[in-house]
Write a protein that holds these residues in place. Structure first.
Motif, PDB file in Angstrom:
ATOM      1  N   GLU A 222       0.828  -1.207   0.000  1.00 34.66           N
ATOM      2  CA  GLU A 222       0.000   0.000   0.000  1.00 34.66           C
ATOM      3  C   GLU A 222       0.860   1.254   0.000  1.00 34.66           C
ATOM      4  N   LEU A 223       1.975   1.193   0.778  1.00 32.89           N
ATOM      5  CA  LEU A 223       2.867   2.358   0.830  1.00 32.89           C
ATOM      6  C   LEU A 223       3.410   2.671  -0.557  1.00 32.89           C
ATOM      7  N   LYS A 224       3.715   1.606  -1.279  1.00 35.28           N
ATOM      8  CA  LYS A 224       4.274   1.814  -2.619  1.00 35.28           C
ATOM      9  C   LYS A 224       3.261   2.467  -3.550  1.00 35.28           C
ATOM     10  N   LYS A 225       1.952   2.205  -3.270  1.00 33.37           N
ATOM     11  CA  LYS A 225       0.903   2.787  -4.112  1.00 33.37           C
ATOM     12  C   LYS A 225       0.786   4.288  -3.930  1.00 33.37           C
ATOM     13  N   LEU A 226       1.350   4.787  -2.794  1.00 32.90           N
ATOM     14  CA  LEU A 226       1.283   6.222  -2.546  1.00 32.90           C
ATOM     15  C   LEU A 226       2.093   6.992  -3.577  1.00 32.90           C
ATOM     16  N   PHE A 227       2.995   6.255  -4.209  1.00 35.15           N
ATOM     17  CA  PHE A 227       3.850   6.919  -5.184  1.00 35.15           C
ATOM     18  C   PHE A 227       3.375   6.591  -6.587  1.00 35.15           C
ATOM     19  N   PRO A 228       3.816   7.377  -7.603  1.00 42.16           N
ATOM     20  CA  PRO A 228       3.356   7.137  -8.971  1.00 42.16           C
ATOM     21  C   PRO A 228       3.597   5.689  -9.388  1.00 42.16           C
ATOM     22  N   PRO A 229       2.736   5.157 -10.266  1.00 40.47           N
ATOM     23  CA  PRO A 229       2.868   3.757 -10.676  1.00 40.47           C
ATOM     24  C   PRO A 229       4.248   3.480 -11.274  1.00 40.47           C
ATOM     25  N   THR A 230       4.662   2.222 -11.184  1.00 42.00           N
ATOM     26  CA  THR A 230       5.974   1.851 -11.705  1.00 42.00           C
ATOM     27  C   THR A 230       6.036   2.046 -13.218  1.00 42.00           C
ATOM     28  N   LYS A 231       7.160   2.564 -13.652  1.00 41.74           N
ATOM     29  CA  LYS A 231       7.430   2.696 -15.075  1.00 41.74           C
ATOM     30  C   LYS A 231       8.488   1.665 -15.413  1.00 41.74           C
ATOM     31  N   VAL A 232       8.463   1.168 -16.622  1.00 43.01           N
ATOM     32  CA  VAL A 232       9.516   0.245 -17.036  1.00 43.01           C
ATOM     33  C   VAL A 232      10.642   1.040 -17.670  1.00 43.01           C
ATOM     34  N   GLU A 233      11.809   0.943 -17.064  1.00 40.74           N
ATOM     35  CA  GLU A 233      12.967   1.653 -17.602  1.00 40.74           C
ATOM     36  C   GLU A 233      14.107   0.672 -17.719  1.00 40.74           C
ATOM     37  N   TYR A 234      14.934   0.862 -18.710  1.00 42.33           N
ATOM     38  CA  TYR A 234      16.106  -0.005 -18.814  1.00 42.33           C
ATOM     39  C   TYR A 234      17.306   0.707 -18.234  1.00 42.33           C
ATOM     40  N   ILE A 235      17.823   0.179 -17.134  1.00 48.00           N
ATOM     41  CA  ILE A 235      19.047   0.748 -16.568  1.00 48.00           C
ATOM     42  C   ILE A 235      20.001  -0.392 -16.253  1.00 48.00           C
ATOM     43  N   GLU A 236      21.318  -0.096 -16.299  1.00 46.38           N
ATOM     44  CA  GLU A 236      22.301  -1.099 -15.928  1.00 46.38           C
ATOM     45  C   GLU A 236      22.275  -1.257 -14.426  1.00 46.38           C
ATOM     46  N   LYS A 237      22.163  -2.494 -13.956  1.00 46.54           N
ATOM     47  CA  LYS A 237      22.132  -2.656 -12.514  1.00 46.54           C
ATOM     48  C   LYS A 237      23.551  -2.808 -11.966  1.00 46.54           C
ATOM     49  N   GLN A 238      23.979  -1.820 -11.195  1.00 41.79           N
ATOM     50  CA  GLN A 238      25.286  -1.893 -10.547  1.00 41.79           C
ATOM     51  C   GLN A 238      25.113  -2.654  -9.229  1.00 41.79           C
ATOM     52  N   PRO A 239      26.057  -3.541  -8.908  1.00 42.60           N
ATOM     53  CA  PRO A 239      25.954  -4.191  -7.597  1.00 42.60           C
ATOM     54  C   PRO A 239      26.199  -3.152  -6.489  1.00 42.60           C
ATOM     55  N   THR A 240      25.487  -3.286  -5.386  1.00 41.81           N
ATOM     56  CA  THR A 240      25.747  -2.376  -4.262  1.00 41.81           C
ATOM     57  C   THR A 240      27.017  -2.845  -3.559  1.00 41.81           C
ATOM     58  N   LEU A 241      27.593  -1.948  -2.790  1.00 42.05           N
ATOM     59  CA  LEU A 241      28.810  -2.311  -2.053  1.00 42.05           C
ATOM     60  C   LEU A 241      28.525  -3.487  -1.113  1.00 42.05           C
ATOM     61  N   GLU A 242      27.301  -3.503  -0.563  1.00 45.55           N
ATOM     62  CA  GLU A 242      26.952  -4.601   0.335  1.00 45.55           C
ATOM     63  C   GLU A 242      26.989  -5.941  -0.394  1.00 45.55           C
ATOM     64  N   GLU A 243      26.442  -5.943  -1.625  1.00 47.41           N
ATOM     65  CA  GLU A 243      26.450  -7.192  -2.407  1.00 47.41           C
ATOM     66  C   GLU A 243      27.877  -7.618  -2.734  1.00 47.41           C
ATOM     67  N   ILE A 244      28.721  -6.618  -3.069  1.00 45.91           N
ATOM     68  CA  ILE A 244      30.124  -6.934  -3.381  1.00 45.91           C
ATOM     69  C   ILE A 244      30.807  -7.527  -2.148  1.00 45.91           C
ATOM     70  N   PHE A 245      30.584  -6.841  -1.018  1.00 42.19           N
ATOM     71  CA  PHE A 245      31.211  -7.279   0.236  1.00 42.19           C
ATOM     72  C   PHE A 245      30.814  -8.718   0.558  1.00 42.19           C
ATOM     73  N   LEU A 246      29.502  -8.970   0.472  1.00 39.29           N
ATOM     74  CA  LEU A 246      29.020 -10.304   0.836  1.00 39.29           C
ATOM     75  C   LEU A 246      29.538 -11.344  -0.140  1.00 39.29           C
ATOM     76  N   ALA A 247      29.630 -10.969  -1.438  1.00 37.21           N
ATOM     77  CA  ALA A 247      30.126 -11.935  -2.428  1.00 37.21           C
ATOM     78  C   ALA A 247      31.576 -12.305  -2.128  1.00 37.21           C
ATOM     79  N   ILE A 248      32.401 -11.295  -1.823  1.00 36.14           N
ATOM     80  CA  ILE A 248      33.811 -11.561  -1.550  1.00 36.14           C
ATOM     81  C   ILE A 248      33.977 -12.377  -0.279  1.00 36.14           C
ATOM     82  N   VAL A 249      33.290 -11.938   0.769  1.00 32.18           N
ATOM     83  CA  VAL A 249      33.410 -12.621   2.053  1.00 32.18           C
ATOM     84  C   VAL A 249      32.907 -14.066   1.917  1.00 32.18           C
ATOM     85  N   GLY A 250      31.801 -14.237   1.191  1.00 30.82           N
ATOM     86  CA  GLY A 250      31.221 -15.562   0.986  1.00 30.82           C
ATOM     87  C   GLY A 250      32.211 -16.472   0.297  1.00 30.82           C
TER      88      GLY A 250
END
Lengths: 255, 255
Positions: A222-250
């Motif tokens: 419901e909270l998400k509905k408070l904002f404009p509806p989702t648009k489909v956009e193509y963007i390159e997904k960069q890994p977050t530092l957290e994902e990098i950290f966990l991947a390396i540590v893992g």
């Protein structure tokens, strides 16, 4: 909601510290068995609400009912039915992990304190460290023990006040896993946090506290509905530092 | 009224067990509370004793009451310190959100002070025996001595509880220890007060430790105790009651 399904019911809750109003009329309900996240910046009064609901602090006006008991008139019954994990790991550093758990089990007047302690140590991955003094534990281990201590006696309702503040990403994910498990077993969880991601990951319902009032209280969808509806956009997904950290540590751990 | 089964003594024994572990796992505490007074007793008897005119031919007999009071006074910083830690680290909050008697946590600390000082007192008396302490006192006199020591311990413990519960810093919490340490030194514990300059001797004559030491000395030597015992009891009970009221008030404010 029928009464039995409500674990916490708060109406018009007010609290001032020396004439400075912190809570100016807080209203919300928490459904039994759900995970309820209270979001807010530092100093907005999240901990004040937790303290009132856990009978540590008296409110000025309004009502707060926990598991069907009014916190002001039936504090002992409230204490029987809840558990609190405070903002800072409230563990006894001079005792060992096992001794901490046995102590709480004896204070909850359980029949087999040792058995209860051993089960929880196993569940929280602390069996190897069970006989070491808690002062030698890492931050993550302390928090795990802290949460384990709150599970002694299987309270129906658990308050977690900023359970992952100060933890590293791995420890945080571990704590999230335990919170989800708790909820799966039917325990109601009242959680405060300043991390939006935490609320997003865990909560069935999210409330935002600002300027002494709850300004939003809804499900994530419901909270998400408070904002404009989702648009489909193509963007390159960069890994977050957290994902990098966990991947390396893992990877390191796999070696 | 709420009908919750009362487990006061169970809770108290758990609290006592916890604080006992804190006491006996701290080498520092044992050194300060037991070994230091023994060392002082050795120092006074074998180094300074030859030069001190105590008016008694057995200086160990003369010294023992003061050394016992000093041992008790020395341990008080730890009572403040442990209480301060419990307040600061959230352990008291954890206990108070549980269905246990509120004052059990505080009484646990007070009882530990009694028990651990009793252990110190027994050790010191045994060593004094080896050093030549002899007493013609009967059972009743010994009971009176034990009673005075217990009251003295309780009075100082409640006094030490006040800064432990109210201090903002750890240094503030243990500052109480210093004036308490000085009292036995400016008293009749080691030398007769009439050997001191007038101002000092007036202070020494009228402070609690002197009358307590004199009363114990008279009891242990089978001499008439005179007024000293009543003054000693009045000091102990007076300090205990006033300190208890303020400590309890501070404790209730904290929870």
């Amino acid at each position: 909601m029928i009464p039995n399904e409500i674990a916490i019911s708060v109406q018009g809750l007010k609290k001032s510290y020396k004439n400075i109003p912190v809570l100016k009329g807080v209203d919300f309900k928490v459904k039994t068995g759900s995970i309820f996240a209270l979001l807010g910046s530092n100093g907005t009064g999240k901990t004040t609400i937790v303290k009132i609901l856990t009978t540590l602090l008296k409110h000025d006006s309004g009502t707060a009912v926990v598991n069907g008991f009014d916190v002001a008139s039936k504090p002992d019954s409230v204490r029987q039915s809840i558990s609190l994990t405070g903002q800072f790991a409230a563990v006894d550093e001079i005792l060992s992990g096992r001794e901490n758990l046995i102590m709480i089990a004896r204070l909850r007047h359980l029949k087999n304190p040792r058995q209860v302690a051993d089960d929880l140590l196993k569940r929280f991955g602390l069996t190897d460290a069970a006989n070491r003094r808690v002062s030698t534990y890492s931050g993550g281990m302390r928090r795990r023990l802290d949460i384990a201590m709150s599970l002694v006696g299987k309270s129906q309702l658990i308050f977690l006040d900023e359970p992952t503040t100060g933890l590293d990403p791995e420890a945080r994910i571990e704590v999230w896993k335990f919170i989800k498990e708790l909820s799966d077993n039917g325990t109601t969880v009242f959680l405060t946090t300043q991390y939006l991601e935490e609320a997003e990951q865990l909560a069935d319902r999210i409330a935002i506290l600002q300027n002494g009032r709850i300004i939003v209280n809804d499900t994530l969808t419901e909270l998400k509905k408070l904002f404009p509806p989702t648009k489909v956009e193509y963007i390159e997904k960069q890994p977050t530092l957290e994902e990098i950290f966990l991947a390396i540590v893992g990877k390191k751990e796999e070696k | 009224m709420e009908t919750i089964k009362n487990y006061y003594f169970t809770d108290l024994s758990v609290m006592l067990g916890r604080s006992m572990r804190h006491h006996f796992r701290s080498v520092d505490t044992i050194i300060t509370a037991t070994i230091m007074p023994v060392a002082l007793m050795l120092l006074f008897v074998y180094v300074l004793g030859g030069a001190i005119e105590s008016g008694s031919n057995n200086y160990v007999n003369y010294l023992l009451p003061g050394v016992l009071l000093m041992a008790i006074a020395n341990s008080m910083g730890y009572t403040s310190f442990r209480l301060f830690n419990d307040v600061q680290k959230g352990i008291f909050e954890r206990f108070h959100s549980m269905p246990i008697a509120r004052s059990a946590a505080l009484w646990g600390h007070v009882l530990v002070s009694l028990v651990s000082n009793a252990v110190s007192v027994v050790v010191i008396i045994l060593i004094a025996f080896i050093m030549g302490f002899r007493s013609p006192a009967g059972v009743l006199s010994w009971l009176a001595v034990i009673g005075i020591l217990a009251l003295f311990t309780l009075a100082l413990t409640w006094l030490a509880a006040i800064p432990g519960l109210t201090a903002k810093t750890q240094d503030g919490a243990i500052a109480i220890a210093y004036p308490i340490h000085i009292l036995p030194l400016i008293s009749s514990a080691f030398v007769p007060t009439n050997t001191m300059p007038t101002v000092v001797s007036v202070f020494a004559e009228n402070q609690p430790v002197t009358s307590i030491v004199n009363a114990m000395r008279a009891l242990l030597n089978n001499q008439p105790v005179g007024n000293d015992i009543w003054i000693a009891l009045a000091w102990c009970i007076g300090i205990m009651l006033v300190a208890y009221i303020f400590a309890m008030r501070a404790y209730k404010k904290r929870v």
